[in-house]
Design an enzyme around this catalytic site. Structure first.
Site, PDB file in Angstrom:
ATOM      1  N   LYS A 115      12.895   2.218   3.315  1.00  0.00           N
ATOM      2  CA  LYS A 115      14.170   2.900   3.039  1.00  0.00           C
ATOM      3  C   LYS A 115      15.311   2.154   3.738  1.00  0.00           C
ATOM      4  O   LYS A 115      16.407   2.000   3.201  1.00  0.00           O
ATOM      5  CB  LYS A 115      14.133   4.360   3.518  1.00  0.00           C
ATOM      6  CG  LYS A 115      13.191   5.266   2.738  1.00  0.00           C
ATOM      7  CD  LYS A 115      13.843   5.775   1.473  1.00  0.00           C
ATOM      8  CE  LYS A 115      13.172   6.925   0.751  1.00  0.00           C
ATOM      9  NZ  LYS A 115      11.813   6.846   0.358  1.00  0.00           N
ATOM     10  N   LYS A 207       4.563   0.995  -6.272  1.00  0.00           N
ATOM     11  CA  LYS A 207       3.765   2.114  -6.753  1.00  0.00           C
ATOM     12  C   LYS A 207       4.562   2.912  -7.773  1.00  0.00           C
ATOM     13  O   LYS A 207       5.800   2.894  -7.745  1.00  0.00           O
ATOM     14  CB  LYS A 207       3.345   3.008  -5.588  1.00  0.00           C
ATOM     15  CG  LYS A 207       4.435   3.939  -5.082  1.00  0.00           C
ATOM     16  CD  LYS A 207       3.872   4.931  -4.072  1.00  0.00           C
ATOM     17  CE  LYS A 207       4.900   6.028  -3.783  1.00  0.00           C
ATOM     18  NZ  LYS A 207       4.845   7.138  -4.736  1.00  0.00           N
ATOM     19  N   LYS A 210       8.139   9.060  -8.317  1.00  0.00           N
ATOM     20  CA  LYS A 210       9.061  10.000  -8.948  1.00  0.00           C
ATOM     21  C   LYS A 210      10.502   9.571  -8.741  1.00  0.00           C
ATOM     22  O   LYS A 210      11.365   9.832  -9.570  1.00  0.00           O
ATOM     23  CB  LYS A 210       8.896  11.389  -8.324  1.00  0.00           C
ATOM     24  CG  LYS A 210       7.689  12.134  -8.805  1.00  0.00           C
ATOM     25  CD  LYS A 210       7.817  13.592  -8.389  1.00  0.00           C
ATOM     26  CE  LYS A 210       6.624  14.037  -7.567  1.00  0.00           C
ATOM     27  NZ  LYS A 210       6.958  14.280  -6.157  1.00  0.00           N
TER      28      LYS A 210
HETATM   29  P1  ATP Z   1       8.772  10.339  -4.266  1.00  0.00           P
HETATM   30  O1  ATP Z   1       9.127   9.030  -4.917  1.00  0.00           O
HETATM   31  O2  ATP Z   1       9.800  11.414  -4.415  1.00  0.00           O
HETATM   32  O3  ATP Z   1       8.237  10.174  -2.858  1.00  0.00           O
HETATM   33  P2  ATP Z   1       6.072  10.373  -5.171  1.00  0.00           P
HETATM   34  O4  ATP Z   1       5.832   9.877  -6.543  1.00  0.00           O
HETATM   35  O5  ATP Z   1       5.740   9.461  -4.047  1.00  0.00           O
HETATM   36  O6  ATP Z   1       7.554  10.884  -5.135  1.00  0.00           O
HETATM   37  P3  ATP Z   1       5.057  12.598  -3.642  1.00  0.00           P
HETATM   38  O7  ATP Z   1       5.417  14.015  -3.939  1.00  0.00           O
HETATM   39  O8  ATP Z   1       5.721  11.905  -2.497  1.00  0.00           O
HETATM   40  O9  ATP Z   1       5.292  11.741  -4.986  1.00  0.00           O
HETATM   41  O10 ATP Z   1       3.487  12.488  -3.438  1.00  0.00           O
HETATM   42  C1  ATP Z   1       2.556  13.438  -3.959  1.00  0.00           C
HETATM   43  C2  ATP Z   1       1.151  12.858  -3.882  1.00  0.00           C
HETATM   44  O11 ATP Z   1       1.007  11.825  -4.865  1.00  0.00           O
HETATM   45  C3  ATP Z   1       0.796  12.204  -2.554  1.00  0.00           C
HETATM   46  O12 ATP Z   1      -0.548  12.553  -2.245  1.00  0.00           O
HETATM   47  C4  ATP Z   1       0.890  10.734  -2.820  1.00  0.00           C
HETATM   48  O13 ATP Z   1      -0.008   9.995  -2.001  1.00  0.00           O
HETATM   49  C5  ATP Z   1       0.464  10.653  -4.267  1.00  0.00           C
HETATM   50  N1  ATP Z   1       1.029   9.507  -4.963  1.00  0.00           N
HETATM   51  C6  ATP Z   1       2.360   9.267  -5.137  1.00  0.00           C
HETATM   52  N2  ATP Z   1       2.544   8.150  -5.850  1.00  0.00           N
HETATM   53  C7  ATP Z   1       1.293   7.672  -6.135  1.00  0.00           C
HETATM   54  C8  ATP Z   1       0.811   6.537  -6.869  1.00  0.00           C
HETATM   55  N3  ATP Z   1       1.652   5.698  -7.452  1.00  0.00           N
HETATM   56  N4  ATP Z   1      -0.519   6.347  -6.973  1.00  0.00           N
HETATM   57  C9  ATP Z   1      -1.387   7.221  -6.390  1.00  0.00           C
HETATM   58  N5  ATP Z   1      -0.999   8.313  -5.692  1.00  0.00           N
HETATM   59  C10 ATP Z   1       0.326   8.546  -5.571  1.00  0.00           C
HETATM   60 MG    MG Z   2       6.274   9.894  -2.016  1.00  0.00          MG
END
Ligand code: ATP
Ligand code: MG
Length: 343
Positions: A115, A207, A210
């Site tokens: 970040k 990765k 969201k």
């Molecule tokens: P943000 O970008 O807002 O952080 P995010 O996609 O990382 O969103 P989170 O709500 O932070 O989603 O994570 C929810 C769960 O999904 C966590 O257990 C995280 O490890 C898993 N996760 C997030 N992105 C991935 C990915 N690309 N592959 C596998 N697991 C993921």
């Molecule tokens: Mg996340």
């Protein structure tokens, strides 16, 4: 018996990475865990506000994510399913843990460092290390540790990207126990899923996320067949012929193989063997079919559940009550040990 805790941010409808990396495991545990095991799943609104959020949008996302979790098959009779922001003890324990966490430890967390790197590159933050980033974002992993320890969780099913945060949580459990000279918190362990890391369709060095700006970098669990097809068709691959699994030199193609394997339970080896001589177009066709077979039923269930917002709210209310009962018990213990018990 185990206590299993995991959370997801209300920052948008879950994507395929969330699903294959974490949420599918949440559902599987309902079947596979011992009936004595406690399952606790939380929508972590206080984590979402570590970055700026539009209030009306956040409120909608909190409803939508609850509907998503119900749609993938979280059963609120088997699992405690609740909004973190409705159980104040999360914040209370987080403060206590903040006071036991060194800044140095937090500065080494890679999510913070990335970040920070973004802030430096976009020029908003030339002179200062951490100028406009919030204290809350810095302390994000401490709040996450509080979420887990508040329920004395022993197992945490999260994606690979959370490994370092969980390490910090384990460390904090240990620091707390040593500080109060009593094993109040079990040291929790990571539960890894087979498809631990799903990558962005636009930039397979990142990765799937969201919060990434490009909407076509992720497949949402509520996407229509046409949306899935369009996103997969435009996925970045490479110019090498044939299909192999080589995450380092062919991240895009390997990610698509991972997605097929994650959606169908066919092993990576078997997918690669079957598609070895095929072109990228055929590979993508298989991806679309695999994703649709997995997400089609989820999408239909989501649309059904969304019709009854009253029920969605009721599930959240009941979940928060159950979570609070456990949280209060932990806090009495924690505060008494620190000299902050009832007078
Ligand atoms: P943000 O970008 O807002 O952080 P995010 O996609 O990382 O969103 P989170 O709500 O932070 O989603 O994570 C929810 C769960 O999904 C966590 O257990 C995280 O490890 C898993 N996760 C997030 N992105 C991935 C990915 N690309 N592959 C596998 N697991 C993921
Ligand atoms: Mg996340």
């Amino acid at each position: 018996a185990q206590t299993i805790f995991s959370g997801i941010q209300p920052t948008g409808v879950p994507h395929l990475g969330n699903y294959l990396g974490a949420l599918a495991n949440w559902v599987a545990l309902q079947k596979n865990a011992d009936p004595q095991d406690r399952l606790i799943y939380s929508i972590v609104g206080y984590h979402a506000i570590t970055l700026p959020q539009d209030p009306r949008r956040l409120e909608r996302e909190r409803m939508d994510i609850m509907a998503s979790l119900l749609a993938i098959g979280i059963n609120p009779e088997r699992s405690i399913l609740f909004h973190q922001d409705q159980v104040l003890e999360h914040v209370e324990l987080a403060w206590i843990l903040n006071c036991m966490t060194s800044m140095g430890k937090l500065k080494r967390v890679t999510t913070w460092k990335s970040k920070l790197a973004v802030a430096r590159n976009d020029g908003t933050d030339k002179n200062q290390d951490d100028g406009h980033l919030s204290l809350g974002l810095f302390a994000y992993p401490v709040l996450q540790a509080a979420d887990i320890l508040l329920y004395k969780a022993t197992r945490v099913p999260v994606g690979e990207d959370q490994r370092q945060h969980l390490e910090l949580c384990r460390d904090l459990a240990d620091v707390f126990n040593r500080t109060v000279k009593s094993p109040i918190f079990p040291v929790p362990r990571h539960i890894i899923t087979p498809a631990k890391r799903v990558l962005s369709l636009r930039d397979p060095m990142q990765k799937m996320s969201k919060s990434a700006p490009a909407a076509n970098s992720r497949i949402l669990i509520t996407d229509s067949f046409d949306e899935i097809a369009a996103k997969v068709r435009s996925a970045v691959t490479d110019s090498t012929r044939g299909i192999t699994y080589d995450p380092i030199s062919r991240p895009g193609v390997s990610n698509l193989v991972t997605i097929i394997s994650g959606c169908t339970d066919e092993s990576i080896e078997s997918v690669v063997e079957r598609l070895a001589d095929k072109g990228h177009g055929e590979l993508k066709g298989e991806v679309v079919d695999a994703v649709e077979s997995k997400l089609g039923p989820v999408r239909r269930e989501y649309e059904r559940i969304k019709q009854d917002e009253g029920w969605i709210r009721e599930v959240g209310r009941r979940g928060a009550e159950k979570a609070r009962a456990l949280a209060v018990e932990t806090m009495v213990d924690v505060k008494t040990r620190l000299g902050l018990g009832a007078l």
